[in-house]
Design an enzyme around this catalytic site. Structure first.
Site, short mmCIF file in Angstrom:
data_model
loop_
_atom_site.label_atom_id
_atom_site.label_comp_id
_atom_site.label_asym_id
_atom_site.label_seq_id
_atom_site.Cartn_x
_atom_site.Cartn_y
_atom_site.Cartn_z
N GLU A 83 4.97 -8.50 -15.03
CA GLU A 83 3.58 -9.28 -14.63
C GLU A 83 2.44 -8.64 -14.80
OE1 GLU A 83 3.05 -11.29 -11.05
OE2 GLU A 83 1.17 -11.02 -10.87
N ARG A 138 -0.95 -1.24 -13.73
CA ARG A 138 -0.08 -1.82 -14.72
C ARG A 138 -0.49 -1.76 -16.01
NH1 ARG A 138 3.11 -6.91 -11.15
NH2 ARG A 138 3.29 -5.68 -9.28
N ARG A 164 4.41 -1.26 -8.10
CA ARG A 164 4.10 -2.12 -6.70
C ARG A 164 3.51 -1.17 -5.51
NH1 ARG A 164 5.73 -7.11 -5.74
NH2 ARG A 164 6.97 -6.98 -7.52
N SER A 214 -2.20 -12.79 -13.55
CA SER A 214 -2.05 -13.96 -12.96
C SER A 214 -3.37 -15.10 -12.82
CB SER A 214 -1.50 -13.87 -11.60
OG SER A 214 -0.61 -14.74 -11.11
N ARG A 243 -2.28 -4.05 -0.19
CA ARG A 243 -1.13 -5.10 0.32
C ARG A 243 -0.18 -4.39 1.09
NH1 ARG A 243 -0.86 -9.03 -5.22
NH2 ARG A 243 -3.22 -9.41 -5.27
#
Length: 428
Positions: A360, A400, A288, A363, A273
């Site tokens: 988070e 994560r 991130r 999801s 990303r």
RNA sequence: GGAUCUUUGGCAGAGUUGGUCGAAUGCACCGGUCUUGAAAACCGGCGAGGGUUACACCUCCCAGAGUUCGAAUCUCUGAGGGUCCA
């Protein structure tokens, strides 16, 4: 006679029939996702214009077809065709312009409609951003530390597990390198998660990391979010932002037979990303990154199976965290935090004592028939064909999870306890 | 990279002297007869999307462009697959 334009793409977007039938309800619901009423109005107008243009075109086409048939009869009977040909030729000119108009409107409509997000479920709370998400429940209680817990980047560097500088050297910022136990733990986590998911009935698949435009349109990343994607130079190929894209699109443009469903799949991939728009957020550490590992769940289901399988997916991801003894909570995303393609989403947030907050880690999204429409995934239910429903969710984001293990399992001396369930994967 | 063949409905597979082909046939699927039930057998239905109260009608035989009054069928380009040569 110019080849006519294919109308198969008509459903590659929101339900235009619903728009026609129940404009008010649809636009009210979409307004909650910030879709402007005037945009909806334009869409409806454009749709009506397209319908009108189609009627004109189709009438001309019908007479064209009829005359052509007649032409064949004339020929066979040896009659003079010159008059008929003149008529046909005149009609043909009209057809050409009618087709142009229709095509233009079709393209305008599609462009607009492809940018419209999914309809949020009524159960989705209103809200602007993650602050307005609603907590559904907590699992496991964060433990008390007798010292001030460190953040993961400190622990990662102290233990020599992750090297952030060398990642930047090799690529650019937001890339990192894992060494030794850090790298082995990532691999252990991937294997553990895949095995766990498989035991819950999700078939493992291994898919390409590059996909074409059609796939990304199918799952909703394109056309709207091209800036977030890495694109191959000179080719219509993109690095996947999530395994959801290749796995869901496995069945693009297919009609599945009813008893093949539900299809429950799990895949490990790297994800890529650009994180455009995330400047300044989570710049430290590996929360991130531009490239990260993720194990994904995807389900293709009949509408009536939707809720059941969705719950299975949430449980699966949550139970992995429980097995790893990581405290976490479930959150119902509000309209403002809901993704483009989701009708509703449950996030799982893991407790990070170093940051002193939940972050988070998974999801799980229900897209209902949004992706199925765009990707044309249908199933045969008795006589008729219907769109499937698609679900996707992470189980889990690997980096994560590693962060969470480091922060939750740290000791005062900076060492980190390995969760018991991972030990077999590490030969311990 | 060069040559050649190929791409048809959920699947398999006919269909190239261009017109009645949206397309044979088989399998699968749906309904029925038979059976205690199932299987087999037999009868019927059955591609997709749009459109219509329902018809009509329109589009789709990999994609795009072209020839023609008319194209699954002919031509060109591109993509996927096979085979041979490098």
């Amino acid at each position: 006679m110019p080849k006519t334009y294919s109308h198969n793409s008509r459903n590659k977007m929101i339900d235009l029939k619903l728009l026609q039938k129940d404009f008010d309800t649809l636009s009210t619901k979409l307004a909650r996702k910030g879709v402007d009423a005037s945009l909806m109005q334009n869409l409806q107008t454009k749709n009506e214009e397209l319908r009108a243009a189609k009627q004109v075109f189709e009438a001309l086409q019908a007479s064209q077809n009829a005359m052509s048939k007649e032409f064949g009869v004339y020929k066979r009977e040896g009659k003079d065709v010159s008059q008929l040909k003149a008529k046909v030729d005149a009609n043909k000119i009209e057809i050409t312009t009618a087709l142009d108009i229709q095509r233009e409107r079709q393209e305008e409509l599609e462009k607009m409609a492809m940018a419209i997000p999914n309809i949020p479920d009524d159960s989705v709370p209103d809200g602007a951003d993650e602050e307005d998400n609603i907590e559904i429940g907590k699992i496991l209680t964060p433990k008390e530390f007798s010292f001030t817990p460190k953040e993961h980047w400190e622990l990662a560097e102290e233990n020599g597990w992750i090297d952030f500088e060398r990642g930047v050297k090799l690529a650019t910022s937001r890339f990192s390198v894992s060494f030794g136990m850090g790298a082995r733990l990532e691999r252990a986590l991937i294997n553990f998660m895949l095995d766990f998911n498989r035991e819950r009935g999700f078939e493992e698949v291994s898919v390409p990391a590059l996909v074409n435009r059609a796939a990304l349109e199918g799952t909703g990343q394109l056309p709207k979010f091209e800036d977030d994607l890495y694109k191959m130079d000179g080719q219509e190929l993109f690095l996947i932002p999530t395994a959801e894209v290749p796995v869901t699109n496995l069945y693009q443009d297919e009609i599945l037979v009813s008893d093949e469903l539900p299809k429950k799949m799990t895949a490990y991939t790297s994800c890529f990303r650009k994180e455009a728009g995330a400047a300044g957020r989570d710049t430290r550490g590996m929360i991130r990154q531009h490239q990260f590992h993720k194990v994904e769940l995807v389900a293709i289901v009949k509408p009536e199976e939707n809720a059941k399988v969705f719950d299975e997916m949430v449980s699966c991801a949550s139970d992995i965290l429980t097995a790893l003894e990581l405290p976490h909570r479930l959150v119902n995303l509000c309209t403002g935090d809901l993704g483009f393609g989701a009708a509703h989403t449950t996030d799982i947030e893991v407790w990070l004592p170093g940051q002193n907050q939940y972050r988070e880690i998974s999801s799980i999204s229900n897209t209902r028939d949004f992706q199925a429409r765009r990707a044309k995934i249908r199933y045969k239910d008795g006589k008729k064909n219907s769109f499937v429903n698609t679900l996707n969710g992470s189980s889990l984001a690997v980096g994560r999870t590693l962060v969470a293990i480091m922060e939750n399992n740290q000791n005062e001396d900076g060492s980190i306890d390995i969760p018991d369930v991972l030990k077999p994967y590490l030969g311990m």
